[in-house]
Scaffold this motif. Structure first.
Motif, PDB file in Angstrom:
ATOM      1  N   ASN A 149      20.635  70.509 -80.389  1.00  0.00           N
ATOM      2  CA  ASN A 149      19.193  70.322 -80.431  1.00  0.00           C
ATOM      3  C   ASN A 149      18.627  71.526 -81.160  1.00  0.00           C
ATOM      4  O   ASN A 149      18.201  72.494 -80.559  1.00  0.00           O
ATOM      5  CB  ASN A 149      18.633  70.206 -79.011  1.00  0.00           C
ATOM      6  CG  ASN A 149      17.151  69.890 -79.024  1.00  0.00           C
ATOM      7  OD1 ASN A 149      16.619  69.386 -80.003  1.00  0.00           O
ATOM      8  ND2 ASN A 149      16.483  70.206 -77.937  1.00  0.00           N
ATOM      9  N   LEU A 150      18.651  71.472 -82.478  1.00  0.00           N
ATOM     10  CA  LEU A 150      18.335  72.612 -83.327  1.00  0.00           C
ATOM     11  C   LEU A 150      17.014  72.385 -84.043  1.00  0.00           C
ATOM     12  O   LEU A 150      16.927  71.552 -84.946  1.00  0.00           O
ATOM     13  CB  LEU A 150      19.461  72.801 -84.347  1.00  0.00           C
ATOM     14  CG  LEU A 150      19.312  73.938 -85.340  1.00  0.00           C
ATOM     15  CD1 LEU A 150      19.382  75.285 -84.634  1.00  0.00           C
ATOM     16  CD2 LEU A 150      20.400  73.845 -86.395  1.00  0.00           C
ATOM     17  N   ASN A 151      15.973  73.109 -83.652  1.00  0.00           N
ATOM     18  CA  ASN A 151      14.695  72.990 -84.327  1.00  0.00           C
ATOM     19  C   ASN A 151      14.760  73.748 -85.649  1.00  0.00           C
ATOM     20  O   ASN A 151      15.125  74.912 -85.691  1.00  0.00           O
ATOM     21  CB  ASN A 151      13.555  73.524 -83.468  1.00  0.00           C
ATOM     22  CG  ASN A 151      12.237  73.461 -84.198  1.00  0.00           C
ATOM     23  OD1 ASN A 151      11.673  74.472 -84.574  1.00  0.00           O
ATOM     24  ND2 ASN A 151      11.764  72.254 -84.455  1.00  0.00           N
ATOM     25  N   VAL A 152      14.405  73.064 -86.740  1.00  0.00           N
ATOM     26  CA  VAL A 152      14.433  73.702 -88.058  1.00  0.00           C
ATOM     27  C   VAL A 152      13.055  73.847 -88.685  1.00  0.00           C
ATOM     28  O   VAL A 152      12.881  74.639 -89.608  1.00  0.00           O
ATOM     29  CB  VAL A 152      15.385  72.954 -89.027  1.00  0.00           C
ATOM     30  CG1 VAL A 152      16.825  73.101 -88.572  1.00  0.00           C
ATOM     31  CG2 VAL A 152      15.005  71.499 -89.188  1.00  0.00           C
ATOM     32  N   LEU A 153      12.065  73.102 -88.180  1.00  0.00           N
ATOM     33  CA  LEU A 153      10.745  73.158 -88.794  1.00  0.00           C
ATOM     34  C   LEU A 153       9.713  72.546 -87.862  1.00  0.00           C
ATOM     35  O   LEU A 153       9.989  71.561 -87.187  1.00  0.00           O
ATOM     36  CB  LEU A 153      10.769  72.376 -90.114  1.00  0.00           C
ATOM     37  CG  LEU A 153       9.679  72.579 -91.133  1.00  0.00           C
ATOM     38  CD1 LEU A 153       9.580  74.031 -91.589  1.00  0.00           C
ATOM     39  CD2 LEU A 153       9.908  71.688 -92.345  1.00  0.00           C
ATOM     40  N   ILE A 154       8.528  73.157 -87.819  1.00  0.00           N
ATOM     41  CA  ILE A 154       7.375  72.577 -87.133  1.00  0.00           C
ATOM     42  C   ILE A 154       6.277  72.431 -88.176  1.00  0.00           C
ATOM     43  O   ILE A 154       5.976  73.373 -88.911  1.00  0.00           O
ATOM     44  CB  ILE A 154       6.919  73.448 -85.952  1.00  0.00           C
ATOM     45  CG1 ILE A 154       7.993  73.423 -84.856  1.00  0.00           C
ATOM     46  CG2 ILE A 154       5.573  72.962 -85.402  1.00  0.00           C
ATOM     47  CD1 ILE A 154       7.686  74.264 -83.654  1.00  0.00           C
TER      48      ILE A 154
END
Length: 194
Positions: A149-154
């Motif tokens: 569960n890797l957030n890369v951009l918001i």
């Protein structure tokens, strides 16, 4: 004659009665309110789910080589993403399929730190517009063939953003060969202050 007349009247009354009932059924959702009168109207609202839409490329070629003098050993195009939604969204990687079968004796690193025979690939948010990163700080490393569960951009509502592919390469990995990295991106709604 009276009998015929009575039956005719009965038929007319029945037809008027049924037509009035059917008219009342057709207009049961409306009514007349006289001037100066009052009445209540029931209003029913339906909450529709927000449609999330993010535009991103479907194919990203990149090159990786130890001949680059920078810490980042990847030359990558700018991966532009646009939030077409009217709410903030987050872009995560949920899984990355990695195929190193065309490279002999090469292994994957999930952390960005590589030994002599390893490759590590990650994503890094653009810091300066249209400028590929040279360093690896704040890179988000892709884990091979496992859930993450890797957030890369918001992205805020209707905002554009960009990522670059970054990577590290062990000194014994051949400069000739190909491999495939296929991340699965998931878009979900988020709060603007996340």
């Amino acid at each position: 004659m009276k009998k015929k007349s009575f039956l005719l009247q009965l038929a007319l009354i029945a037809s008027l009665l049924f037509s009035t009932v059917s008219y009342a059924a057709d207009t049961s959702s409306s009514r007349d309110i006289p001037v100066g009168g009052s009445g209540q109207i029931e209003m029913v609202g339906t909450i529709e789910p927000t449609i999330l839409s993010v535009t991103m490329p479907t194919f990203v070629p990149f090159n990786i080589s130890n001949s680059l003098s920078t810490q980042n050993k990847v030359i990558s195009p700018r991966i532009q993403m646009k939030n077409n939604s009217n709410i903030p969204v987050r872009v995560d990687v949920s899984y990355t399929r990695v195929d190193l079968s065309k490279l002999n004796h090469v292994e994957w690193s999930n952390t960005g730190t590589v030994t002599d025979n390893q490759i590590a690939i990650g994503l890094k948010q653009e810091e300066t517009k249209n400028e590929m990163p040279t360093g690896l700080s704040q890179a988000r490393w892709l884990k091979a063939n496992q859930t993450q569960n890797l957030n890369v951009l918001i992205l805020n509502a209707n905002q554009e953003g960009a990522l670059y592919v970054v990577g590290a390469l062990g000194q014994n990995v051949s400069d000739n060969g190909t491999f495939n990295v296929t991340p699965t991106f998931v878009v979900s709604k988020t709060s603007a202050d996340e």
